[in-house]
Design an enzyme around this catalytic site. Structure first.
Site, mmCIF file in Angstrom:
data_model
loop_
_atom_site.group_PDB
_atom_site.id
_atom_site.type_symbol
_atom_site.label_atom_id
_atom_site.label_comp_id
_atom_site.label_asym_id
_atom_site.label_seq_id
_atom_site.Cartn_x
_atom_site.Cartn_y
_atom_site.Cartn_z
ATOM 1 N N LYS A 18 0.856 -1.193 0.000
ATOM 2 C CA LYS A 18 0.000 0.000 0.000
ATOM 3 C C LYS A 18 0.887 1.236 0.000
ATOM 4 C CE LYS A 18 -4.416 0.651 2.408
ATOM 5 N NZ LYS A 18 -5.063 0.583 3.741
HETATM 6 O O1 G3P Z 1 -7.549 1.422 6.012
HETATM 7 C C1 G3P Z 1 -7.987 2.278 5.008
HETATM 8 C C2 G3P Z 1 -9.277 2.965 5.360
HETATM 9 O O2 G3P Z 1 -10.320 2.027 5.325
HETATM 10 C C3 G3P Z 1 -9.258 3.616 6.722
HETATM 11 O O3 G3P Z 1 -10.327 4.501 6.758
HETATM 12 O O4 G3P Z 1 -11.487 6.453 7.789
HETATM 13 O O5 G3P Z 1 -11.706 4.163 8.808
HETATM 14 O O6 G3P Z 1 -9.527 5.385 8.997
HETATM 15 P P1 G3P Z 1 -10.782 5.146 8.179
#
Ligand code: G3P
Length: 217
Positions: free
Chosen positions: A83
């Site tokens: 990633k």
């Molecule tokens: O891991 C990538 C993404 O899904 C994280 O999003 O906003 O839940 O931190 P968030």
């Protein structure tokens, strides 16, 4: 649509992987930090639990350093997907990873224009952050639809991985928008199994069945 789990918590992953409905895993530096464990150890363990793609994020910000980190991560297991953030340096690294046959997931995507660059760089996955866009007053799922339209217009192979999912509605909307995958926090994944009307209806069925005095076996 493939369903990925957005977690680095191995115990939680094992419990949900047992349903047979987890197609892959995504992690990020925040999720790794929450484990308090060495990253390479956690990624190796996760790769042993699920056969599908497991995203492991580089921490460097310059392309050469990203390449060094990504090559190390890719060496942990064959299902590791490296990633990298959607930055100039990140896309330079993604192009080189593609040339080396290393799978990539370009993360922190917030616009269709960014996703176009990621596809041109040869990314295997693009992660538009739906929830964080919503948090800022945008309609994050519209970006997923826009990316779908662009990728279909030009036959890009990059898979749309809807990320930053906040609720079951996001999961359904991502599938409707044509995302190839959604990466779902464990608590949201668990809530997919629950609906109050299903629970209510089941209780009624069980109560009425009990009144028959019958047994199926
Ligand atoms: O891991 C990538 C993404 O899904 C994280 O999003 O906003 O839940 O931190 P968030």
């Amino acid at each position: 649509m493939q369903l990925f789990l957005d977690t680095a918590d191995v115990a939680v992953l094992k419990a949900l992987a047992a349903t047979g409905l987890v197609d892959g895993v995504t992690t990020n530096p925040t999720l790794i930090a929450k484990t308090g464990r060495p990253m390479l150890e956690v990624i190796a363990e996760i790769c042993g639990i699920v056969e599908g793609p497991v995203s492991a994020e580089v921490a460097a910000t310059e392309s050469e350093a990203m390449l060094a980190e990504g090559r190390k991560l890719a060496g942990v297991a064959t299902n590791v997907v490296v990633k990298a953030p959607l930055t100039r340096e990140g896309l330079i690294a993604v192009r080189q990873f593609a040339a080396e046959g290393i799978q990539t997931n370009v993360t922190l995507c917030f616009s269709a224009a960014q996703a176009l660059l990621a596809a041109k760089a040869g990314a295997n996955y693009i992660s538009p952050f739906v929830g964080r866009l919503d948090d800022h007053g945008a309609v994050g799922m519209e970006v997923v639809s826009e990316i779908r339209a662009i990728y279909d217009n030009y036959d890009f192979d990059t898979e749309i991985l809807a990320a930053s999912i906040r609720n079951p509605g996001h999961v359904a909307a991502a599938a409707i928008a044509g995302a190839d995958c959604a990466t779902i926090p464990p608590e949201v994944f668990e809530s997919l199994f629950k609906h109050p009307l299903t629970e209510k209806g089941l209780q009624t069925f069980l109560s009425d069945w009990a009144k028959t005095g019958q047994s199926i076996l």
